[in-house]
Design a protein around this motif. Sequence first.
Motif, PDB file in Angstrom:
ATOM      1  N   THR A  52       0.814  -1.210   0.000  1.00  0.00           N
ATOM      2  CA  THR A  52       0.000   0.000   0.000  1.00  0.00           C
ATOM      3  C   THR A  52       0.848   1.260   0.000  1.00  0.00           C
ATOM      4  O   THR A  52       0.327   2.350  -0.201  1.00  0.00           O
ATOM      5  N   ALA A  75       0.409   4.285  -2.467  1.00  0.00           N
ATOM      6  CA  ALA A  75      -1.007   4.431  -2.818  1.00  0.00           C
ATOM      7  C   ALA A  75      -1.521   5.734  -2.223  1.00  0.00           C
ATOM      8  O   ALA A  75      -1.007   6.196  -1.205  1.00  0.00           O
ATOM      9  N   ALA A  96      -0.139  -0.702 -22.362  1.00  0.00           N
ATOM     10  CA  ALA A  96      -1.503  -0.441 -21.874  1.00  0.00           C
ATOM     11  C   ALA A  96      -2.517  -0.698 -22.985  1.00  0.00           C
ATOM     12  O   ALA A  96      -3.585  -1.278 -22.757  1.00  0.00           O
ATOM     13  N   SER A 118     -15.180  -0.977 -10.983  1.00  0.00           N
ATOM     14  CA  SER A 118     -13.831  -0.432 -11.115  1.00  0.00           C
ATOM     15  C   SER A 118     -13.920   0.859 -11.918  1.00  0.00           C
ATOM     16  O   SER A 118     -14.412   0.859 -13.046  1.00  0.00           O
ATOM     17  N   ASP A 145     -12.130   4.456 -13.326  1.00  0.00           N
ATOM     18  CA  ASP A 145     -10.930   5.207 -13.688  1.00  0.00           C
ATOM     19  C   ASP A 145     -10.782   6.381 -12.707  1.00  0.00           C
ATOM     20  O   ASP A 145     -11.751   7.111 -12.458  1.00  0.00           O
ATOM     21  N   ARG A 146      -9.565   6.564 -12.172  1.00  0.00           N
ATOM     22  CA  ARG A 146      -9.394   7.609 -11.162  1.00  0.00           C
ATOM     23  C   ARG A 146      -9.551   9.007 -11.747  1.00  0.00           C
ATOM     24  O   ARG A 146      -9.716   9.975 -11.024  1.00  0.00           O
ATOM     25  N   TYR A 165      -7.453   0.694  -3.701  1.00  0.00           N
ATOM     26  CA  TYR A 165      -6.537   1.241  -4.704  1.00  0.00           C
ATOM     27  C   TYR A 165      -6.272   0.161  -5.753  1.00  0.00           C
ATOM     28  O   TYR A 165      -5.964  -0.981  -5.423  1.00  0.00           O
ATOM     29  N   ALA A 166      -6.405   0.516  -7.041  1.00  0.00           N
ATOM     30  CA  ALA A 166      -6.127  -0.460  -8.105  1.00  0.00           C
ATOM     31  C   ALA A 166      -5.434   0.259  -9.254  1.00  0.00           C
ATOM     32  O   ALA A 166      -5.975   0.384 -10.353  1.00  0.00           O
ATOM     33  N   GLY A 167      -4.246   0.796  -8.988  1.00  0.00           N
ATOM     34  CA  GLY A 167      -3.485   1.467 -10.041  1.00  0.00           C
ATOM     35  C   GLY A 167      -4.204   2.701 -10.537  1.00  0.00           C
ATOM     36  O   GLY A 167      -4.593   3.563  -9.739  1.00  0.00           O
ATOM     37  N   ASP A 168      -4.464   2.782 -11.844  1.00  0.00           N
ATOM     38  CA  ASP A 168      -5.144   3.973 -12.360  1.00  0.00           C
ATOM     39  C   ASP A 168      -6.655   3.889 -12.181  1.00  0.00           C
ATOM     40  O   ASP A 168      -7.394   4.769 -12.622  1.00  0.00           O
ATOM     41  N   HIS A 169      -7.145   2.819 -11.573  1.00  0.00           N
ATOM     42  CA  HIS A 169      -8.575   2.694 -11.248  1.00  0.00           C
ATOM     43  C   HIS A 169      -8.753   2.561  -9.732  1.00  0.00           C
ATOM     44  O   HIS A 169      -7.792   2.306  -9.007  1.00  0.00           O
ATOM     45  N   SER A 170      -9.974   2.760  -9.281  1.00  0.00           N
ATOM     46  CA  SER A 170     -10.333   2.487  -7.889  1.00  0.00           C
ATOM     47  C   SER A 170     -11.460   1.472  -7.889  1.00  0.00           C
ATOM     48  O   SER A 170     -12.342   1.513  -8.758  1.00  0.00           O
TER      49      SER A 170
END
Length: 325
Positions: free
Chosen positions: A3, A6, A51, A97, A99-100, A168-173
């Motif tokens: 974490t 993050a 990506a 999920s 996108d942040r 937290y999931a990288g560029d997504h939440s």
Amino acid sequence: MATEGAPPEFKLSLDSTAIAEGPEGIGESPFDFTAAPEAMEYPAELGDDPAIALRRTLGMFATGVTVITTSAHDQVHGMTANAFMSASLNPPLVLISIDRRAKMCNLLHEGDRYGVSILGEHQTEMSDRFAGRADDGVPQPAFEIVRETPLVEGALAHFVARVDRTYYAGDHSLFLGHVEYARHNEGAPLLYHGGRYERLGTDAQVVPELPEGLLPPLLAAGEQCSFADGDAIVRRGEVGDQLFVILSGNVTLQRPGHPDKHLEAGSYFGEVGALSGESRVSDAIAVGEVSCVAVGSDALKSVLAGSPDASWEMLGSLAQRVREA
Ligand code: FAD
């Protein structure tokens, strides 16, 4: 610890997220990665950007389409999402999920409610609207409020969930939601696969009038579009620059001095205009809800050039039409 790095809002206490019971070794330390990640390997033909390569490969996973909704400051906000899954039946949990960078991501917090409306096959325009790519003139959506949560009217299924945890999931939440309300109607779902909308049983409906070798490249080269009952898909006198393949529903071709011609799923029209650039000689009117793939002249010509054998077959099919006319 994983974490670290993050954003603070996603730094959760491991004690509070540990699962009390489960298969041995599973779910006990959700944020511990055991090995340093290695670079993703993928075929060179997918390009230089990992990506994009990942996205194209993930696109092979067929999903439904949902609209996630919430209300903030007395305003309804919605966004299209296909990253939706069931997480648990007991307790009832679902997961989305986001996108942040999406507005929705800033609107949802632990304890808030979100709605999930699973779209029916007739709701491609609704999906486009909530993905920010609706054309002008697309009708405004209507919402039903359940447990202070907006739900899109006319959808196939609805859930209201209260955000239980965010991850937290990288560029997504990830937003794990505790389901407080669920109901469904009968009907067929809208599907998403390979970056385009699909429908259940499309293959069964499309008994193609087009040669087998031409149908897949034409469908891939075209844009999917939907029409309501009575809509004019093309009008007499317009410059013809698209061929239409009917995926579902019926179309009537109306030409003064000629009997109406009825076309079904699998049939195509507009080929003369698309190939020659001549004006349309008929009105094409949707009968009931109609879904088509519209293929522009340039795309049509390049598909024909790429499949000479299938093009010969298409010439045969056109000659047959001329003979029948
Ligand atoms: P905006 O981009 O501001 O809003 C989205 C659109 O909805 C705007 O056009 C807005 O005008 C309209 N809108 C919002 N509220 C209303 C309202 N009350 N009335 C009328 N119109 C309204 N992104 C993800 O993060 N996760 C996914 O799983 C995901 N899946 C997708 C699946 C598909 C099939 C598609 C097409 C897109 C998907 N996206 C996903 C992308 C996502 O839908 C877009 O990036 C979207 O624009 C993000 O919305 P936003 O919250 O940033 O808000």
